[in-house]
Design a protein around this motif. Structure first.
Motif, PDB file in Angstrom:
ATOM      1  N   VAL A 130      17.919  15.559  62.679  1.00  0.00           N
ATOM      2  CA  VAL A 130      16.480  15.555  62.905  1.00  0.00           C
ATOM      3  C   VAL A 130      15.811  16.769  62.267  1.00  0.00           C
ATOM      4  N   LEU A 133      15.372  16.117  58.624  1.00  0.00           N
ATOM      5  CA  LEU A 133      14.258  15.192  58.400  1.00  0.00           C
ATOM      6  C   LEU A 133      12.925  15.920  58.501  1.00  0.00           C
ATOM      7  N   GLN A 189      14.628   7.227  62.756  1.00  0.00           N
ATOM      8  CA  GLN A 189      14.232   8.175  63.788  1.00  0.00           C
ATOM      9  C   GLN A 189      13.385   7.481  64.856  1.00  0.00           C
ATOM     10  N   ARG A 193      14.010   6.997  68.723  1.00  0.00           N
ATOM     11  CA  ARG A 193      12.947   7.482  69.617  1.00  0.00           C
ATOM     12  C   ARG A 193      12.535   6.412  70.613  1.00  0.00           C
ATOM     13  N   PHE A 231       9.029  13.395  67.211  1.00  0.00           N
ATOM     14  CA  PHE A 231      10.142  14.316  67.427  1.00  0.00           C
ATOM     15  C   PHE A 231      10.034  14.904  68.834  1.00  0.00           C
TER      16      PHE A 231
END
Length: 327
Positions: A130, A133, A189, A193, A231
């Motif tokens: 992450v 990214l 992602q 999530r 995030f």
């Protein structure tokens, strides 16, 4: 005769008034923390006298102490002055013309640190997951660090190849590009999530912070998928203003540490931080021949003169002049 059972109502404390006024002006929690800290330091510096009983001499003495004894940077001294300006004008309602005449420390003009394309590649190749990214988003879009942290699901438009940046510096929204190379990683992602979001829904903790009055205007928006952070934090935390327990965005310090390790592993001697990727984004676009107005719009600069600093970075070695020694 007063009723002994009547509760005594104490007037709000000064620092509470500062916090309330900052919330009313929709300033960030970071600004609130810093301003309250500076007001408290100003009061303590002068023996806990009330600011109403002080004036220009006390403010100038405090700012001078910061510069001479504290040896603080110009930006820090200016932040302290801004906090005192806010205190007198917005909280105490005292119009003191002399505050406008207090000299602000002059910031030194320094060129931003910029990495070459090879150096950027060396750093990004050493970042995965992450944090890798997020670092690629910073370099690929020109976002600021906190703009990346606060990115919402609904702001990523895969169909148009755009990212909407809400409430950027100065409270402005803008649109930047979505790099094609990040489409699949971002979709993955969001898939992960979504799993976290559904788990939060099951335990009744899927609410997310909403800016300004949106939470009152749209009561159900805080639990909608579109408003979730791309995030998220790995755990729940308590909102310092509302007291609500919710999942916030990831702590920016984690990305800063991950990049620091990558910079060291790449053997770079430049003091590169996540913000360096934004500088590199702008410089590399100008090197590729893009118009400076386009770069200004992508960066969200109000004035093109701010963007012009990257043209100085391009002027290598005396504005491109070839040294006579090399001839």
């Amino acid at each position: 005769m007063s009723n002994p059972n009547t509760p005594v109502i104490h007037p709000p404390k000064l620092l509470d008034l500062v916090r309330d006024r900052i919330c009313a002006k929709h300033y960030s929690i970071r600004t609130e923390t810093q301003y309250v800290q500076w007001v408290w330091r100003f009061i303590v510096f002068h023996g806990k006298r009330h600011p109403r009983d002080m004036g220009a001499q006390e403010v100038e003495a405090f700012l001078t102490h910061l510069a001479v004894e504290g040896n603080v940077a110009a930006s820090t001294q200016n932040q302290a002055l801004s906090a005192l300006l806010f205190l007198y004008k917005e909280v105490l309602g005292i119009d003191l013309p002399w505050l406008d005449d207090v000299t602000r420390a002059k910031r030194p003009q320094r060129l931003p640190v910029v990495l070459t394309r090879e150096e950027v590649r060396g750093v990004l190749d050493r970042m995965s997951g992450v944090y890798g990214l997020m670092a690629r988003l910073l370099y690929g879009t020109g976002m600021r660090l906190m703009e990346c942290m606060r990115l919402r699901v609904k702001d990523v438009d895969f169909a148009r190849g755009e990212i909407l940046i809400r409430d950027g510096k100065g409270g402005k929204d803008r649109v930047t590009l979505l790099p094609q190379s990040l489409v699949l990683p971002l979709q993955e992602q969001l898939r992960l999530r979504r799993v976290v979001f559904e788990d939060d829904v099951r335990v009744g903790k899927a609410t997310v912070y909403l800016p300004d009055a949106l939470a009152r205007k749209y009561p159900n928006a805080s639990t909608e998928w579109g408003w979730q952070y791309v995030f998220p934090s790995g755990s729940f935390s308590i909102d310092p203003r509302s007291g609500a327990e919710r999942r916030h965005h990831v702590d920016e310090k984690l990305l800063q540490r991950a990049m620091k390790k990558a910079v060291q592993a790449a053997g770079l001697v430049k003091p590169a931080t996540p913000h360096t990727l934004r500088h590199s984004f702008a410089t590399h676009l100008l090197e590729s021949g893009y118009d400076i107005r386009t770069v200004q719009e992508l960066l969200g600069h109000s004035d093109v003169s701010t963007t012009m600093i990257y043209t100085h970075v391009l002027n290598r070695g005396g504005r491109g002049v070839v040294s006579p020694l090399d001839r």
